[in-house]
Write an enzyme that holds these catalytic residues in place. Structure first.
Site, short mmCIF file in Angstrom:
data_model
loop_
_atom_site.label_atom_id
_atom_site.label_comp_id
_atom_site.label_asym_id
_atom_site.label_seq_id
_atom_site.Cartn_x
_atom_site.Cartn_y
_atom_site.Cartn_z
N ARG B 253 0.86 -1.19 0.00
CA ARG B 253 0.00 0.00 0.00
C ARG B 253 0.89 1.23 0.00
O ARG B 253 1.43 1.60 1.03
CB ARG B 253 -0.88 -0.04 1.25
CG ARG B 253 -2.09 0.90 1.23
CD ARG B 253 -2.68 1.04 2.61
NE ARG B 253 -1.91 1.99 3.40
CZ ARG B 253 -1.85 2.00 4.73
NH1 ARG B 253 -2.48 1.08 5.44
NH2 ARG B 253 -1.11 2.90 5.37
N HIS B 257 -3.66 4.79 4.48
CA HIS B 257 -4.80 3.86 4.50
C HIS B 257 -6.00 4.47 3.79
O HIS B 257 -6.62 3.87 2.92
CB HIS B 257 -5.15 3.48 5.93
CG HIS B 257 -6.45 2.76 6.06
ND1 HIS B 257 -6.63 1.48 5.56
CD2 HIS B 257 -7.64 3.13 6.61
CE1 HIS B 257 -7.89 1.10 5.81
NE2 HIS B 257 -8.51 2.08 6.44
N TYR B 266 3.07 5.73 11.72
CA TYR B 266 3.39 4.33 12.05
C TYR B 266 4.33 3.64 11.06
O TYR B 266 4.70 2.50 11.26
CB TYR B 266 2.11 3.51 12.22
CG TYR B 266 1.14 3.60 11.04
CD1 TYR B 266 1.33 2.83 9.90
CD2 TYR B 266 0.05 4.47 11.09
CE1 TYR B 266 0.45 2.91 8.83
CE2 TYR B 266 -0.84 4.56 10.03
CZ TYR B 266 -0.64 3.77 8.90
OH TYR B 266 -1.50 3.86 7.86
C1 LIG Z 1 -14.83 -5.35 10.99
C2 LIG Z 1 -14.10 -4.06 10.88
N1 LIG Z 1 -13.24 -3.71 11.83
C3 LIG Z 1 -12.56 -2.55 11.74
C4 LIG Z 1 -12.75 -1.72 10.67
C5 LIG Z 1 -11.98 -0.40 10.56
N2 LIG Z 1 -10.97 -0.63 9.48
C6 LIG Z 1 -11.22 -0.22 8.23
S1 LIG Z 1 -10.07 -0.75 7.17
C7 LIG Z 1 -9.18 -1.50 8.39
C8 LIG Z 1 -7.93 -2.23 8.04
C9 LIG Z 1 -8.19 -3.31 7.06
O1 LIG Z 1 -6.99 -3.84 6.63
P1 LIG Z 1 -6.90 -4.88 5.45
O2 LIG Z 1 -7.94 -5.95 5.66
O3 LIG Z 1 -5.51 -5.32 5.34
O4 LIG Z 1 -7.37 -4.07 4.17
P2 LIG Z 1 -6.68 -2.77 3.54
O5 LIG Z 1 -7.31 -1.59 4.20
O6 LIG Z 1 -5.23 -2.87 3.77
O7 LIG Z 1 -7.04 -2.80 2.10
C10 LIG Z 1 -9.79 -1.32 9.61
C11 LIG Z 1 -9.27 -1.82 10.91
C12 LIG Z 1 -13.68 -2.13 9.70
N3 LIG Z 1 -13.95 -1.38 8.61
N4 LIG Z 1 -14.32 -3.31 9.81
#
Ligand SMILES: Cc1ncc(C[n+]2csc(CCOP(=O)(O)OP(=O)(O)O)c2C)c(N)n1
Ligand SMILES: [Mg+2]
Lengths: 326, 362
Positions: B253, B257, B266
């Site tokens: 990435r 985020h 971080y």
């Molecule tokens: C069930 C849930 N917990 C927390 C969140 C808040 N949140 C949004 S994205 C994220 C990280 C997700 O990481 P990843 O699965 O690696 O996907 P990426 O964002 O890297 O594409 C979090 C903790 C959420 N949207 N859904």
């Protein structure tokens, strides 16, 4: 016509729905060969085969999630969550997906599914098998929340729920599963999912209940009649969307009411009904609204269960309290 | 004793050098150019979305900068009649499948009409609750299987999602029932601020397939040829009754985020800089140039055309009137319940409503 129990009425409705619509599937834990732990799906596997009666792995979030995928693809899944105590992982799927797919996609993808689950106490069940979480579901926009309290209503409302275009949480009061029998015509007729049922007319007070409390309310009405108090009894039956008209109209006539729920008092659905009456019927009230509910405690284990659960005596006592006002 | 291997697939080195005999699809330069265009289109959309957000004209947005080969590689291997179940970082796949840039802008701009796709009508909308769409993919795949359709459900989620129970539940069921599904993990090394190594002690995320009894493999997620090849194999297997698969596409990435995030809190800039040379566009462009199929002119023409398309979509988005207030109510149920119609009337009332008529006093 045969006299059948509420659980048999559920089975009858499931079979009827599967017979008339090939899109209807039944899925859940032990719903196949075992016919469900309460036997709600008894005989369906033999009759409709393993492609329409699916024993799932033990995974409640996935049972709800699978149903959403199936429903989005045009099936009509009827999923069983074995006990409401284990429904909570599925709530994420209901809140975040089933109830809002139609809205999110502006009607492009819809979610006609039914999540059935036995609910409520009174059968001396183990821990986690006796709670009444209906208010949690009623708080979710886009869901219908239905609780039948008689074999006929179970049959007609389940058929209507399966035919409905939107997701329905269908809570079956465990204590009523085999509590009584009723003639149920297997005529395929559905019952409305936005109406309360006035079970008894009365002039002095209105007893409002759903699920396992309906029987208690009827018994309370009998007891009150002995005391010369004429009580109307309403089975709310569909909590969401609420038929406030019927309730407000009845209380408008009687001027008094008792709302009985098995669930803990605070944040329960009785509070919603009380609020509707306060908003729309305050001027017609002759006495304060009475709520009779479970306590704000953890549901006790079976030896104390009878002290927790509201009963006819408590409902009647509340009604008499209200009668003391002019 | 059972033994399991997790393979790793890569076709092009970061500098565009073919690492071995390329798969058949790579011999068709037009196919490769199509993939390249789609990645550029995705990146252009991303950049515009970020710019609109920065100027207060779009909501919080999740960029896919640096990961474009995953959604494009996966979607390009799918058939139109398959169903995509994306998370929120897969605009590359959505665009490929016919979701319009205008719809995407509307969605990220806070308008539900953006999820009423005019193109892929059965594709699911973005899924924000992480990983919760994995069971939907199993359900969609079950529908295909029951109807004996040769279609596949494809769910894409992140490395963070693999820690969730619903993902494990979905993989497990897809395994037991041999469902025509492909689960894709976009391992971009981060779940907001949590690095991949803090997400799971498993050496690979692909090996989560082992526990579900389905094939799993890693693929270089910055190599669109490898991603597409892995997806094509998994899709073919699913389509022909071979059941579900898990693909872990290893990428990075490059962006924060979301636009609401500040990744400098971080992770080191140096780490990000180290990953820039590995990003997917450089690699395919270098390869295409090497085989004489891509020039500076081609590049400039593509950038101009893509920018024009995306700018036009952004203008159309900015010119779109919000939905009327009744739209809040009118998609809640198939038919508006009486109880909700009272609230609808209140919302439409010109002055704060007083609610339904009170009953007359007795
Ligand atoms: C069930 C849930 N917990 C927390 C969140 C808040 N949140 C949004 S994205 C994220 C990280 C997700 O990481 P990843 O699965 O690696 O996907 P990426 O964002 O890297 O594409 C979090 C903790 C959420 N949207 N859904
Ligand atoms: Mg990630």
């Amino acid at each position: 016509m045969v006299e059948i129990t509420l659980i048999q009425a559920v089975t009858l409705a499931l079979a009827r729905a599967m017979e008339e619509d090939p899109r209807v599937l039944v899925l859940g834990e032990d719903v196949g060969a075992d016919g469900g732990v309460f036997r709600a799906t008894d005989g369906l596997l033999a009759r409709f085969g393993a492609e329409r009666v699916l024993d799932t792995p033990l995974a409640e979030a996935a049972i709800a999630g699978l149903s959403i995928g199936l429903a989005a693809q045009g099936f009509r899944p009827v999923a069983e969550i074995q006990f409401t105590g284990f429904i909570y992982p599925a709530i994420d799927q209901l809140v975040n997906h089933a109830s809002r797919l139609r809205t999110r996609t502006r009607g492009r993808i819809t979610c006609p599914m039914v999540l059935r689950s036995p609910s409520g106490g009174g059968v001396h069940a183990p821990e986690h098998h006796s709670e009444s979480p209906e208010a949690m579901f009623a708080h979710i926009p886009g869901l219908r929340v239905v609780i039948p309290s008689s074999p006929r209503r179970a049959y007609g409302m389940l058929l209507a729920a399966i035919r409905d275009a939107d997701p329905v949480v269908f809570l079956e009061p465990t204590r009523l599963y085999r509590a009584s029998r009723e003639d149920v015509a297997d005529d395929g007729a559905g019952l409305p999912l936005d109406r309360c049922f006035v079970l008894r007319e009365g002039t002095d007070t209105t007893l409002i209940a759903w699920g396992g409390m309906v029987r208690e309310a009827l018994a309370a009405a009998d007891a009150l009649a002995q005391e010369g108090v004429s009580a109307a009894v309403i089975d709310v039956a569909t909590l969401k969307p609420l038929d406030a008209e019927t309730i407000v109209a009845s209380v408008g006539k009687t001027g008094r009411c008792v709302i009985a729920q098995e669930a803990p008092l605070t944040g329960g659905f009785a509070g919603e009904i009380a609020a509707r009456l306060a908003e729309r019927g305050l001027m017609t009230l002759l006495a304060p609204i009475e709520r009779v509910a479970g306590y704000d405690t953890v549901m006790p284990l079976p030896r104390l269960e009878h002290l927790y659960l509201p009963n006819a005596a408590r409902i009647a006592a509340a009604a008499l309290r209200a009668m003391a006002y002019a | 004793m059972a033994h399991f291997d997790i393979g790793y697939r890569r076709c092009l080195a970061p500098d565009g050098r073919p690492l071995e005999a390329l798969p058949d699809l790579a011999h068709d330069a037009e196919t490769l150019i199509g993939l390249y265009r789609a990645m550029v289109r995705t990146r252009t959309f991303d950049a515009k979305a970020v710019a609109l957000q920065r100027t207060g004209r779009l909501g919080t947005f999740a960029s896919s900068l640096g990961q474009e080969a995953v959604p494009v590689g996966i979607a390009s291997a799918m058939c139109a009649e398959d169903v995509l179940l994306p998370s929120y970082r897969e605009h590359g796949a959505q665009l490929w499948r016919g979701v319009t840039p205008l719809e995407l802008f509307l969605y990220w701009g806070g308008d539900e009409r953006g999820s009423d796709f005019s193109g892929p009508r059965q594709d699911f909308p973005c899924c924000v609750p992480v990983g919760s769409h994995a069971p939907h993919a199993a359900g969609v795949a079950l529908a295909f299987k029951l109807r004996r359709e040769r279609r596949v459900a494809v769910a894409i989620f992140g490395d963070g999602a693999t820690s969730k129970g619903d993902v494990a539940e979905a993989l497990n069921i897809a395994g037991v029932w041999q469902l025509p599904a492909v689960f894709v993990v976009t391992n971009n090394q981060w779940a907001i601020s949590v690095p991949r190594r803090r997400q799971s002690a498993a050496e690979t995320l692909a090996q989560k397939a082992v526990a579900a009894g389905i094939p799993g493999e890693q693929v270089d997620g910055n190599d669109v040829i490898a991603v597409r090849q892995a997806a094509a194999a998994a899709l073919e297997r699913a389509r022909t009754g071979g059941g579900a698969s898990l693909i872990e596409a290893v990428t990075y990435r490059l962006a924060d985020h979301t636009t609401a995030d500040d990744a400098s809190r971080y992770r080191d800039d140096a780490e990000v800089s180290r990953h820039w040379p590995e990003e997917p566009l450089i690699r395919l462009r270098a390869y295409l140039a090497k085989i004489g199929r891509w020039t500076k002119d081609d590049e400039e023409r593509l950038l101009a055309a893509t920018a024009a398309e995306i700018d036009a979509a952004a203008s159309a988005y900015l010119a779109t009137e919000p939905q009327p207030p009744e739209s809040m109510f009118d998609y809640t149920f198939a038919r508006l319940p009486t109880d909700l119609s009272g609230q609808r009337a209140q919302a439409l009332a010109p002055v704060p409503a007083t609610g339904p008529e009170p009953m007359t006093a007795r």
